[in-house]
Scaffold this motif. Structure first.
Motif, PDB file in Angstrom:
ATOM      1  N   ALA A   1       1.874  -6.545  -9.410  1.00  0.00           N
ATOM      2  CA  ALA A   1       0.690  -6.864 -10.208  1.00  0.00           C
ATOM      3  C   ALA A   1      -0.207  -5.658 -10.433  1.00  0.00           C
ATOM      4  N   SER A   2       0.230  -4.486  -9.946  1.00  0.00           N
ATOM      5  CA  SER A   2      -0.515  -3.222 -10.117  1.00  0.00           C
ATOM      6  C   SER A   2      -1.895  -3.274  -9.484  1.00  0.00           C
ATOM      7  N   LEU A   3      -2.004  -3.896  -8.316  1.00  0.00           N
ATOM      8  CA  LEU A   3      -3.276  -3.892  -7.592  1.00  0.00           C
ATOM      9  C   LEU A   3      -3.460  -2.554  -6.889  1.00  0.00           C
ATOM     10  N   SER A   4      -4.691  -2.199  -6.602  1.00  0.00           N
ATOM     11  CA  SER A   4      -4.981  -0.927  -5.951  1.00  0.00           C
ATOM     12  C   SER A   4      -4.515  -0.963  -4.499  1.00  0.00           C
ATOM     13  N   PRO A   5      -4.243   0.203  -3.892  1.00  0.00           N
ATOM     14  CA  PRO A   5      -3.822   0.231  -2.483  1.00  0.00           C
ATOM     15  C   PRO A   5      -4.838  -0.409  -1.552  1.00  0.00           C
ATOM     16  N   GLY A   6      -6.139  -0.216  -1.816  1.00  0.00           N
ATOM     17  CA  GLY A   6      -7.155  -0.821  -0.971  1.00  0.00           C
ATOM     18  C   GLY A   6      -7.124  -2.341  -1.025  1.00  0.00           C
ATOM     19  N   THR A   7      -6.988  -2.871  -2.222  1.00  0.00           N
ATOM     20  CA  THR A   7      -6.898  -4.324  -2.374  1.00  0.00           C
ATOM     21  C   THR A   7      -5.641  -4.868  -1.717  1.00  0.00           C
ATOM     22  N   THR A   8      -4.532  -4.154  -1.879  1.00  0.00           N
ATOM     23  CA  THR A   8      -3.275  -4.569  -1.245  1.00  0.00           C
ATOM     24  C   THR A   8      -3.401  -4.607   0.269  1.00  0.00           C
ATOM     25  N   LEU A   9      -4.088  -3.601   0.821  1.00  0.00           N
ATOM     26  CA  LEU A   9      -4.270  -3.533   2.269  1.00  0.00           C
ATOM     27  C   LEU A   9      -5.102  -4.712   2.770  1.00  0.00           C
ATOM     28  N   VAL A  10      -6.180  -5.024   2.065  1.00  0.00           N
ATOM     29  CA  VAL A  10      -7.042  -6.141   2.471  1.00  0.00           C
ATOM     30  C   VAL A  10      -6.261  -7.457   2.425  1.00  0.00           C
ATOM     31  N   LEU A  11      -5.543  -7.676   1.327  1.00  0.00           N
ATOM     32  CA  LEU A  11      -4.754  -8.903   1.196  1.00  0.00           C
ATOM     33  C   LEU A  11      -3.677  -8.978   2.277  1.00  0.00           C
ATOM     34  N   GLY A  12      -3.029  -7.852   2.532  1.00  0.00           N
ATOM     35  CA  GLY A  12      -1.951  -7.837   3.528  1.00  0.00           C
ATOM     36  C   GLY A  12      -2.450  -8.128   4.929  1.00  0.00           C
ATOM     37  N   LEU A  13      -3.542  -7.477   5.340  1.00  0.00           N
ATOM     38  CA  LEU A  13      -4.076  -7.699   6.681  1.00  0.00           C
ATOM     39  C   LEU A  13      -4.557  -9.135   6.857  1.00  0.00           C
ATOM     40  N   ALA A  14      -5.249  -9.651   5.856  1.00  0.00           N
ATOM     41  CA  ALA A  14      -5.718 -11.036   5.937  1.00  0.00           C
ATOM     42  C   ALA A  14      -4.544 -11.996   6.057  1.00  0.00           C
TER      43      ALA A  14
ATOM     44  N   ARG B   1      -2.661   8.980  -1.247  1.00  0.00           N
ATOM     45  CA  ARG B   1      -1.467   9.016  -2.085  1.00  0.00           C
ATOM     46  C   ARG B   1      -1.616   8.060  -3.258  1.00  0.00           C
ATOM     47  N   SER B   2      -0.704   8.218  -4.234  1.00  0.00           N
ATOM     48  CA  SER B   2      -0.708   7.309  -5.382  1.00  0.00           C
ATOM     49  C   SER B   2      -0.144   5.956  -4.959  1.00  0.00           C
ATOM     50  N   PRO B   3      -0.463   4.901  -5.702  1.00  0.00           N
ATOM     51  CA  PRO B   3       0.074   3.574  -5.356  1.00  0.00           C
ATOM     52  C   PRO B   3       1.592   3.544  -5.302  1.00  0.00           C
ATOM     53  N   GLN B   4       2.248   4.269  -6.194  1.00  0.00           N
ATOM     54  CA  GLN B   4       3.709   4.269  -6.208  1.00  0.00           C
ATOM     55  C   GLN B   4       4.283   4.946  -4.952  1.00  0.00           C
ATOM     56  N   GLU B   5       3.656   6.043  -4.532  1.00  0.00           N
ATOM     57  CA  GLU B   5       4.124   6.733  -3.330  1.00  0.00           C
ATOM     58  C   GLU B   5       3.913   5.875  -2.083  1.00  0.00           C
ATOM     59  N   ILE B   6       2.764   5.219  -2.015  1.00  0.00           N
ATOM     60  CA  ILE B   6       2.483   4.371  -0.848  1.00  0.00           C
ATOM     61  C   ILE B   6       3.462   3.204  -0.797  1.00  0.00           C
TER      62      ILE B   6
END
Length: 283
Positions: free
Chosen positions: A76-89, A213-218
């Motif tokens: 969905a092309s979400l930012s790494p920060g948003t992905t991290l928050v969603l993942g941890l929750a 890093r870029s979202p793709q690299e992460i």
């Protein structure tokens, strides 16, 4: 020691191809001749062995679930920060739910087994002829035991009612003796801890590099971390049940890859549908 003896018996059996049949038999005989520890010590070790299932199940579910969240967020092309928050929750919420669910289900199963044991005990006390007939039918019909031998076996079992009850619960109902209270909560906690620990593997790249890093690299680093974790868990699971480690690792790895592909596809399609809807609204 009986607990150590149990492990050595398993070693002798599974080492027949490497040690040779005669050597394995000799080792098994030696272990059987040795004196053991108390039955309580044996049960304690066996209950610890039962935690392996919760450890592997929690770890696999945690890793695959977390990576599915990461994959859908990346699709969905979400930012790494948003992905991290969603993942941890997701990891902590699902881990708690999994641990509680494991505890509740194990406790319910234990209570059910105990109730069935009590019922069989009551029936044996008030109508032993019926219980003996049921066991006699099981011996003769399921295992092909002759009538006279079945009668001899049951007459001996009746002298030891706890043994008769346990045998009947196993053969008639397919039930094993229930776990202790201590084992039940330890299973739930093991599932929770394993889910959290291995669920953080796909998120490790986002935790370390979300702003570097870029979202793709992460996302690529997350794929590598997840693949290594899934393979290691599959390898461990296979070795615990004496199967081929590499095959077991690849099976779990492909399972996780399939789940992640579905999650990525769903996230990508959902994003495209939202963009299409926004364009329609703007028009």
């Amino acid at each position: 020691m009986l607990s150590n003896s149990h492990a050595r018996k398993k070693f002798a059996y599974h080492s027949r191809s490497t040690l040779g049949e005669r050597t394995a038999i000799a080792l098994s005989r030696q272990v059987h001749l040795e004196e053991g520890e108390s039955e309580e010590k044996y049960k304690e070790e066996m209950s610890e062995g039962n935690l392996v299932k919760s450890f592997v199940f929690g770890g696999l579910d945690g890793c695959i679930t977390a990576f599915a969240v990461v994959s859908s967020a990346s699709g969905a092309s979400l930012s790494p920060g948003t992905t991290l928050v969603l993942g941890l929750a997701n990891v902590f919420a699902d881990g708690l739910a999994m641990g509680c669910g494991d505890y509740i289900s194990e406790r319910a199963e234990r209570e059910y087994i105990r109730s069935e044991y009590e019922r069989e005990k009551w029936e044996l006390e008030h109508y032993p002829e019926g219980e003996v007939k049921e066991m006699r039918d099981i011996y003769t019909e399921r295992f092909g035991v002759e009538d006279s031998d079945a009668d001899t076996m049951l007459n001996l079992l009746l002298k030891y009612k706890p043994l008769f009850l346990e045998t009947m619960a196993h053969f008639e109902l397919g039930l094993l003796p229930p776990d202790s209270d201590n084992t039940v909560w330890r299973k739930g906690f093991t599932t929770f801890l394993s889910f959290i620990t291995f669920g953080c593997a796909p998120l490790s790249a986002y935790i370390l590099f979300w702003h570097l890093r870029s979202p793709q690299e992460i996302f690529f680093l997350s794929i590598l971390a997840t693949a290594a974790t899934l393979f290691a868990l599959g390898f461990l699971k296979a070795r615990l049940v004496k199967q081929h480690g590499v095959i077991g690792g690849l099976q779990i790895l492909f399972t996780g890859a399939f789940a992640a592909s579905v999650a990525y596809f769903v996230g990508f399609v959902a994003q495209q549908l939202l963009r299409f809807s926004e364009k329609k609204i703007d028009q």
